[in-house]
Design an enzyme around this catalytic site. Sequence first.
Site, short mmCIF file in Angstrom:
data_model
loop_
_atom_site.label_atom_id
_atom_site.label_comp_id
_atom_site.label_asym_id
_atom_site.label_seq_id
_atom_site.Cartn_x
_atom_site.Cartn_y
_atom_site.Cartn_z
N ASP A 295 0.87 -1.17 0.00
CA ASP A 295 0.00 0.00 0.00
C ASP A 295 0.92 1.23 0.00
OD1 ASP A 295 -2.12 1.75 0.09
OD2 ASP A 295 -3.21 0.62 1.60
C1 NOJ Z 1 -4.01 3.93 0.06
C2 NOJ Z 1 -5.16 2.98 0.20
O1 NOJ Z 1 -5.08 2.28 1.42
C3 NOJ Z 1 -5.25 1.98 -0.93
O2 NOJ Z 1 -6.46 1.27 -0.82
C4 NOJ Z 1 -5.13 2.68 -2.26
O3 NOJ Z 1 -5.28 1.77 -3.32
C5 NOJ Z 1 -3.78 3.37 -2.33
N1 NOJ Z 1 -3.67 4.34 -1.27
C6 NOJ Z 1 -3.55 4.07 -3.66
O4 NOJ Z 1 -4.32 5.21 -3.73
#
Ligand code: NOJ
Length: 781
Positions: A295
């Site tokens: 993430d």
């Molecule tokens: C943080 C989020 O937790 C995740 O779900 C998302 O895909 C990514 N950022 C990219 O934006």
Amino acid sequence: MRSFKLAAMALAGVAAMSFGANAGTAQQAAGKPATPWHNAALSPEQRAQALLRAMTLEEKAGQVSQQFMFGAFEQFAPVVRSGKVGSLLFVTDPAIINRLQKVAVEEMRLKIPLIFGYDVIHGFRTIFPVPIGNAASWDPASVEQVQQVAAEEARAVGLHWAFSPMVDIARDPRWGRIVEGAGEDPFLGAAMAAAQVRGFQGPAIGTPSHIIAGPKHFAGYAAADGGRDYDSVYIADTQLYNVILPPFAAAVQAGAGNIMSAYMDLNDVPAVANHWLLTDVLRGQMGFQGWVVSDANGTKNQVIQHFARDEADAAVRSIAAGNDMEMSFGPAASAETLAASVRAGKLPQATLDRAVLRILTAKFRMGLFEQPFVDEAAAKTVLADPAHRAVAQRAAERALVLLKNDGDALPLVAGANKRVAVIGAMANSKRDMLGPWAFQYDLPETVTVFEGVRDRLGASATVETAPGVQLKRNVPSMFESITIPGVAKPEPRWDAARAAREFERAVALAKASDLVILTLGEAEDMSGEGASRADLKLPGDQLRLFDAIGALGKKVVVVTMSGRPLELDQVLDRAPAILHAWYGGTRGGTAIARALFGDVNPGGKLPITWPRSVGQVPIYYAHNTTHSPKEQAKRYWDIPSTPQFEFGYGLSYTRFAISEPRITGGPLLPGGRITVSTEVTNTGTRAGDEVVQLYIHQRAGRASRPVRELKGFHRITLQPGERRSVTFDVGENVVRYWNGAVKDWVVDPGTFDVWVGASSNADQHATFVVGGSPRPAKGWK
Ligand code: NOJ
């Protein structure tokens, strides 16, 4: 919009183009591939191996690095030229994607195309209901179609990969991201996970007009302590295997090409660096073949988590655990440090190679070496396709859940009320109708509740609107500080005088009207990432508005909009009808109006238990019974321990009768099957949908098992008086579970209860027997 058949035919075309003798580059046309990896006669894996052999350590470290791109081409072209990224996320302009790709495939030594990823969560240009709303449809085929359209739009602008679906099982509505998943149940969650992967990817990775799916967040993210986003998670292995992991396993079985690891510590080990989770379970037990991405900043976060010493240590530990690609704001630790770590003997080169191979294989499978660019002109046509809006409207209709309908207050009769008021903070808010995790929407074409009702009633009534109250926005949210083209900023805050004026104006409008449609709930940014809440009450002055309008004695129906269950007790006491609409997306208002006036009959069901009070949280139907049944020993002295609405609940404008289950076959022996059938009759006067649900319960065995567990469902449409037989198959996969003492999948023989019905309170009951002796059961592979 492309049908699956068309997509499959196109896939056959691409296979010929990519792997045929004369396909690909000019050199190939002349019979000589430019490089071994341009030889389209080889498999994607062989081509990736050939390319890997030509790469330097620095090129490999760049390949496993991904950066956010919020900015201009000029700012990011040097990043691509530096060789420190193999992927970018958040670029959505096809012209910029093409320019960046040109840098990669023309200026760089090995000409490796970039793979572009994005949060295609509930639509790209056409916005669909939020995922929990899609789950409320209990209709995997509709959800598959939704993600197929989303994929087509995303691919049209040059994207290759969605960070979606979110398949986290969530049992705590305080957690803001509950809106992004399919709710509390592993069986429903698994069905929705697989459907979405099929929708995004089509029959195989590389299918034209489709993109790679990236189920997330692996694993356990939704069980954050206190529902606080990003906080630690402690989950027993039994919960992991029986509740959290089944949707991931289903997504892997459906062929998901990517998985995103979760942010938080899982049982004290960051998920991004958890070898057991990412390698033993995901690859060993589930058979995952794709690549894992962290993430955002997940790799570097290990330092904040006091797990890794520094960013170099963090990069080594995540890739060694099986997290192949690092998603990063700014330069990735992997790009900066992994080459040196390999040289210093801190990371085996084979581990880096393994990650690079997985990423390159995906790029070859997507056909990026043959077709790195996107057709900029064609994108406009795809994004404007009216068929996509029709899919959005149908999905929004199927997501609606009728919570209350005393005295058949709904449906309303068009033309029966000459002055109609549509009141509430969300009543005419286009941005709220779209829900969180939507960025590329078209605001003007988004239909609010007010617009939907006005258009539906036409000249038969005067329809007016007033917000009455303003909701405090959840500022700053993750994206508040970043300007994303086209993304609406919240309206400025009202001062006290304006707030008083607006309140009075709304009440006066209600007074002058024959019918009030009142929207209540949360603004869209009150759920989603970084949007957890400590209570579940209606925010702001909404209850006061409800009271003031209620005191007028007018006919009032309530439309609730939120991404989570809310405490609605006072509203439930007094409003005759409540239709829960989640956030419906581009055509949400049309869908709501059609349901209010009876053009469609709501048939959605809650994919999550709806509590009476935040104090009951977490509350879920598939709990164990300990000490004594709930009816005999109170769990709270101040409120009932039962929920407001049970999992699987939802009313209809018609009525259904569901007969006692009939069991065929049995006892259930290894490798065998039994069937459970029931007769469903529409006993009312309107056509409508029922979601027929099957629950089971193991009476005794080697572990205490939940009081009931969903193991089958069918959404069917019946005409008035129509009767249909619905059949469920029960095999060993239905009765197996992961046993914490045996530490494996098992089947326990004995008597099982089975219920069929219209919610998790289903009361049509029978039993069946699982024969044989206690035995191991087949796992996921
Ligand atoms: C943080 C989020 O937790 C995740 O779900 C998302 O895909 C990514 N950022 C990219 O934006």
